[in-house]
Design a protein around this motif. Structure first.
Motif, PDB file in Angstrom:
ATOM      1  N   GLN A 100       0.793  -1.231   0.000  1.00  0.00           N
ATOM      2  CA  GLN A 100       0.000   0.000   0.000  1.00  0.00           C
ATOM      3  C   GLN A 100       0.827   1.284   0.000  1.00  0.00           C
ATOM      4  OE1 GLN A 100      -0.954  -2.741   2.153  1.00  0.00           O
ATOM      5  NE2 GLN A 100      -2.250  -3.233   0.384  1.00  0.00           N
ATOM      6  N   TYR A 115       9.982  10.544  -5.724  1.00  0.00           N
ATOM      7  CA  TYR A 115       9.585   9.296  -6.364  1.00  0.00           C
ATOM      8  C   TYR A 115      10.637   8.904  -7.391  1.00  0.00           C
ATOM      9  CZ  TYR A 115       8.167  11.567 -10.749  1.00  0.00           C
ATOM     10  OH  TYR A 115       8.162  12.240 -11.934  1.00  0.00           O
ATOM     11  N   GLN A 118       9.635   5.520 -13.528  1.00  0.00           N
ATOM     12  CA  GLN A 118       9.752   4.222 -14.199  1.00  0.00           C
ATOM     13  C   GLN A 118       9.493   4.390 -15.691  1.00  0.00           C
ATOM     14  OE1 GLN A 118       8.087   1.602 -10.383  1.00  0.00           O
ATOM     15  NE2 GLN A 118       7.331   1.163 -12.422  1.00  0.00           N
ATOM     16  N   ALA A 121       6.500  -1.046 -18.723  1.00  0.00           N
ATOM     17  CA  ALA A 121       5.068  -1.271 -18.480  1.00  0.00           C
ATOM     18  C   ALA A 121       4.774  -2.492 -17.615  1.00  0.00           C
ATOM     19  CB  ALA A 121       4.344  -1.416 -19.817  1.00  0.00           C
ATOM     20  N   THR A 123       5.450  -3.314 -14.246  1.00  0.00           N
ATOM     21  CA  THR A 123       5.222  -3.314 -12.803  1.00  0.00           C
ATOM     22  C   THR A 123       4.716  -1.954 -12.365  1.00  0.00           C
ATOM     23  OG1 THR A 123       6.242  -3.724 -10.622  1.00  0.00           O
ATOM     24  CG2 THR A 123       7.611  -2.638 -12.278  1.00  0.00           C
ATOM     25  N   ALA A 124       3.852  -1.968 -11.342  1.00  0.00           N
ATOM     26  CA  ALA A 124       3.265  -0.722 -10.843  1.00  0.00           C
ATOM     27  C   ALA A 124       4.189   0.011  -9.890  1.00  0.00           C
ATOM     28  CB  ALA A 124       1.929  -1.014 -10.152  1.00  0.00           C
ATOM     29  N   SER A 125       5.115  -0.718  -9.266  1.00  0.00           N
ATOM     30  CA  SER A 125       6.028  -0.097  -8.307  1.00  0.00           C
ATOM     31  C   SER A 125       7.211  -1.025  -8.089  1.00  0.00           C
ATOM     32  CB  SER A 125       5.324   0.183  -6.976  1.00  0.00           C
ATOM     33  OG  SER A 125       4.904  -1.035  -6.376  1.00  0.00           O
TER      34      SER A 125
END
Length: 220
Positions: A100, A115, A118, A121, A123-125
């Protein structure tokens, strides 16, 4: 570096390895004194750890005593890209949960955010230890920390550092030991067992409490 609400405990040991590689002065462990050294490869000996029972106490110390700005690592609308080096001085990085990210309470305690951009495409994090390593490397570049001397294809490890406390537990400070001694004497005089139960919970069980007492209260 603030370690709080990290769900995968084996990440802490790997994080400590990155902390010593990039010159972190202190790692603040919030909650339990116990941590998993898996992945540290002995690097935990080279990192100064400090324990705090709550995130509020941790941030108060960092801001008021250590003189740090607290920078959250989060993909937030107000966050600045870390490669721009938006730092101004002593900095403590607040890391989020693997799933989270930073909680609302954590974000309210931060002075600013950074931050990691990236470009793929898939992975989200990033994993928390991977993200921390990138952030700490960028800060070390900005702060112009001197590079550690090398020996062939490896960096030289300080062989004089020896383990003086139990593995995987943050030892109490001298002030905490003295307070523990006083509380134990008061509890003994009152015949109360509530103190013992409270201290066992705070120090991560019987072993943690015994280490705290033995560290500066032998024979009392």
């Amino acid at each position: 570096v603030i370690v709080y609400n990290v769900s995968k405990k084996h990440n802490v040991g790997t994080l400590l390895r990155s902390c010593t590689a990039f010159g972190v002065k202190e790692v603040c462990l919030v909650g339990s004194r116990n941590y998993n050294t898996f992945g540290s490869h002995g690097a935990d000996v080279h990192v100064q750890l400090r324990h705090f029972p709550t995130i509020e106490a941790c941030c108060s110390y960092l801001k008021e005593t250590a003189g740090c700005q607290i920078v959250g690592v989060e993909i937030d609308a107000s966050a600045k890209p870390v490669q721009k080096h938006p730092f101004t001085g002593n900095t403590a990085f607040m890391l989020g949960n693997e799933g989270q990210g930073l909680s609302g309470k954590q974000m309210r305690m931060c002075d600013s955010f950074v931050y990691i951009p990236q470009h793929g495409a898939g992975t989200a994090s990033l994993n928390v230890t991977v993200a921390a390593s990138i952030i700490l490397h960028q800060f070390a570049i900005w702060a112009q920390y001197p590079e550690r001397q090398r020996d062939g294809a490896k960096y030289v490890v300080d062989g004089n550092k020896q383990r003086t406390t139990g593995r995987g537990v943050v030892p109490p400070t001298a002030e905490e030991r003295e307070l523990l001694i006083q509380q134990r004497r008061t509890a003994a005089a009152d015949g109360s067992d509530e103190w013992l139960l409270e201290q066992m919970q705070q120090h991560g069980g019987v072993d943690g409490l015994l280490q705290a007492v033995a560290g500066g209260d032998e024979g009392q």
